[in-house]
Design an enzyme around this catalytic site. Sequence first.
Site, PDB file in Angstrom:
ATOM      1  N   ASP A   7      46.687  48.484  53.903  1.00  0.00           N
ATOM      2  CA  ASP A   7      46.412  48.824  55.341  1.00  0.00           C
ATOM      3  C   ASP A   7      47.774  48.438  56.146  1.00  0.00           C
ATOM      4  O   ASP A   7      48.752  47.860  55.262  1.00  0.00           O
ATOM      5  CB  ASP A   7      45.123  48.359  55.981  1.00  0.00           C
ATOM      6  CG  ASP A   7      45.236  46.838  56.408  1.00  0.00           C
ATOM      7  OD1 ASP A   7      46.198  46.214  56.129  1.00  0.00           O
ATOM      8  OD2 ASP A   7      44.366  46.359  57.088  1.00  0.00           O
ATOM      9  N   CYS A  64      45.663  43.561  52.827  1.00  0.00           N
ATOM     10  CA  CYS A  64      45.569  43.777  54.158  1.00  0.00           C
ATOM     11  C   CYS A  64      45.800  42.581  54.963  1.00  0.00           C
ATOM     12  O   CYS A  64      46.500  41.889  54.240  1.00  0.00           O
ATOM     13  CB  CYS A  64      43.779  44.115  54.780  1.00  0.00           C
ATOM     14  SG  CYS A  64      42.836  42.893  54.361  1.00  0.00           S
ATOM     15  N   THR A  66      44.351  40.048  56.241  1.00  0.00           N
ATOM     16  CA  THR A  66      44.180  38.502  55.552  1.00  0.00           C
ATOM     17  C   THR A  66      43.577  38.670  54.017  1.00  0.00           C
ATOM     18  O   THR A  66      43.597  37.762  53.311  1.00  0.00           O
ATOM     19  CB  THR A  66      42.928  38.072  56.242  1.00  0.00           C
ATOM     20  OG1 THR A  66      41.755  39.102  56.105  1.00  0.00           O
ATOM     21  CG2 THR A  66      43.098  37.941  57.617  1.00  0.00           C
ATOM     22  N   HIS A  97      38.263  33.502  33.896  1.00  0.00           N
ATOM     23  CA  HIS A  97      36.834  33.523  33.998  1.00  0.00           C
ATOM     24  C   HIS A  97      36.173  34.561  34.395  1.00  0.00           C
ATOM     25  O   HIS A  97      35.016  34.687  34.137  1.00  0.00           O
ATOM     26  CB  HIS A  97      36.591  32.221  35.007  1.00  0.00           C
ATOM     27  CG  HIS A  97      37.106  30.912  34.587  1.00  0.00           C
ATOM     28  ND1 HIS A  97      37.160  29.928  35.469  1.00  0.00           N
ATOM     29  CD2 HIS A  97      37.874  30.550  33.361  1.00  0.00           C
ATOM     30  CE1 HIS A  97      37.967  28.830  34.909  1.00  0.00           C
ATOM     31  NE2 HIS A  97      38.175  29.236  33.663  1.00  0.00           N
ATOM     32  N   HIS A 133      31.755  32.849  30.196  1.00  0.00           N
ATOM     33  CA  HIS A 133      31.983  33.937  31.270  1.00  0.00           C
ATOM     34  C   HIS A 133      31.632  35.291  31.060  1.00  0.00           C
ATOM     35  O   HIS A 133      31.404  35.776  32.035  1.00  0.00           O
ATOM     36  CB  HIS A 133      33.574  33.698  31.372  1.00  0.00           C
ATOM     37  CG  HIS A 133      34.372  32.495  31.591  1.00  0.00           C
ATOM     38  ND1 HIS A 133      33.839  31.591  32.559  1.00  0.00           N
ATOM     39  CD2 HIS A 133      35.165  31.576  30.673  1.00  0.00           C
ATOM     40  CE1 HIS A 133      34.597  30.359  32.392  1.00  0.00           C
ATOM     41  NE2 HIS A 133      35.088  30.518  31.448  1.00  0.00           N
TER      42      HIS A 133
END
Length: 144
Positions: A7, A64, A66, A97, A133
Amino acid sequence: MIALGCDHGGYELKLEIKKYLDEKGLEYKDFGCDSTDAVDYPVYAKKVAKSILSGECEKGILICGTGIGISITANKFKGIRAALCTDCFCAEATRLHNDANVLALGGRVVGTGLAVKIVDTFLNTPFSGAERHMNRIAQMETEE
């Protein structure tokens, strides 16, 4: 093929990541956005997720402000394992993992130099394939 999406809060960092990918000769498809004008991140998260699920792209990088909202949106898609990483240890661990197929970054959180190192780590770390995993991934993918 790597899918890119961002964004407005991740646009500038996306440009730096594109420079890195170009320098490494890595192919990518840029799903936008194309400026710092305000846009809604779900649009780009969905495009990247769909490109991976269709097989058009193998991995994705979403950015974006954050990294939180764009990763939440991507993770709504079954088969997408988007990991928000703020350091190289997390990028390595999520590939080893979780076999994460989407890296999420915060353009306002992580500086360019570190972000490029995180991208490099994410793209160059293979999934371990360890049974424990694989079992965990299967549990993540199972709907309750």
